[in-house]
Motif scaffolding. Sequence first.
Motif, mmCIF file in Angstrom:
data_model
loop_
_atom_site.group_PDB
_atom_site.id
_atom_site.type_symbol
_atom_site.label_atom_id
_atom_site.label_comp_id
_atom_site.label_asym_id
_atom_site.label_seq_id
_atom_site.Cartn_x
_atom_site.Cartn_y
_atom_site.Cartn_z
ATOM 1 N N ASP A 234 0.938 -1.229 0.201
ATOM 2 C CA ASP A 234 -0.144 0.196 -0.364
ATOM 3 C C ASP A 234 0.572 1.176 -0.599
ATOM 4 O O ASP A 234 0.767 2.281 -0.445
ATOM 5 N N ALA A 235 2.564 1.199 0.855
ATOM 6 C CA ALA A 235 3.417 2.686 0.584
ATOM 7 C C ALA A 235 3.800 2.317 -1.101
ATOM 8 O O ALA A 235 3.983 3.894 -0.745
ATOM 9 N N CYS A 236 4.026 1.356 -1.471
ATOM 10 C CA CYS A 236 4.752 1.410 -2.358
ATOM 11 C C CYS A 236 3.564 2.266 -3.780
ATOM 12 O O CYS A 236 3.524 3.108 -4.172
ATOM 13 N N THR A 237 2.265 1.862 -3.646
ATOM 14 C CA THR A 237 0.960 2.398 -3.993
ATOM 15 C C THR A 237 0.863 3.848 -4.635
ATOM 16 O O THR A 237 0.517 4.161 -4.884
ATOM 17 N N ARG A 238 1.334 4.173 -3.133
ATOM 18 C CA ARG A 238 0.984 5.596 -2.305
ATOM 19 C C ARG A 238 2.384 6.271 -3.429
ATOM 20 O O ARG A 238 2.178 8.127 -2.914
ATOM 21 N N ALA A 239 3.194 5.788 -2.573
ATOM 22 C CA ALA A 239 4.380 6.700 -3.586
ATOM 23 C C ALA A 239 4.590 6.496 -5.012
ATOM 24 O O ALA A 239 5.417 7.030 -5.704
ATOM 25 N N GLY A 240 3.315 6.526 -5.130
ATOM 26 C CA GLY A 240 3.338 6.047 -7.221
ATOM 27 C C GLY A 240 4.009 4.983 -7.783
ATOM 28 O O GLY A 240 4.596 5.170 -9.012
ATOM 29 N N GLY A 241 4.291 3.716 -7.705
ATOM 30 C CA GLY A 241 4.993 2.876 -7.735
ATOM 31 C C GLY A 241 4.450 1.437 -8.178
ATOM 32 O O GLY A 241 2.996 1.868 -7.610
ATOM 33 N N TRP A 242 4.708 0.293 -8.515
ATOM 34 C CA TRP A 242 4.024 -0.694 -8.576
ATOM 35 C C TRP A 242 4.752 -1.942 -7.547
ATOM 36 O O TRP A 242 5.972 -2.764 -7.270
#
Length: 254
Positions: A234-242
Amino acid sequence: MYPSLSLIFILLVSIFLYVQGDRSCIRQGGVCQVNSKPCDNSYIRGLCNGAASRQCCISNAVKDRPCKNKGGKCQENRLSCSGSYQRNLCGGGATRQCCIPSSGTGGSCSSAKAIACKIKNSSKISLLRTNPSGVNDGADPHSNIRDACKGKPAKRSSYSCKEGKSPGGTVCLDSRILQYIYNLGTSTKYQFQVNAIAGACHSTTSKHYQGKAVDFQLHGSGSSRSAQEKSFRDACTRAGGWSHGGTHVHCQIV
């Protein structure tokens, strides 16, 4: 005896049609020639008139232009690069890629230096000192962050595994993936260990080799392990990642 005007006309039309048949090659900056002649790139069939052996040679000087236009240099990706490699900008094989220098002065990786030092000095972030495979080659997370903190490129591994083959050489770590590591590592309630950044062995097209990905260790089992995985992803998604989970959590920001 001079040739008749009709014969000259026929010859000129024949030459014109022959050259027209080469236009597909010429438009791509190539030269039609017999494929027994040297060509610093591979020949391409079907772009030239004449016999099957007459093929289109598009030299690396032409194929490399997109890379040069970006201020880069085409070279084998096993060589050191004071920036990052980009694919599909160079002639030659798949391992011949465009090395685009970092925007930092003196060819350094200065944009990642400050955040790398914050990671290095954080007591909450554990950096693996060998690759997960056990290979000790100076491309482990601790070494990657240490070098990035000095403004230097991070080392990539150079060995094979079932997923592919790591290319070797070096790459500047992307400041966005480092910021994600720092933010997550200093805020999470879970045990936090970085398993791989630019090193270790991954699939051939892995973003690790571009300094844009990170792998984290998953701890525990059952619901606790699942909760950690979800939190990191979830933190990765919030950072704009996959991201993906499984045996570990992988996050890439490109």
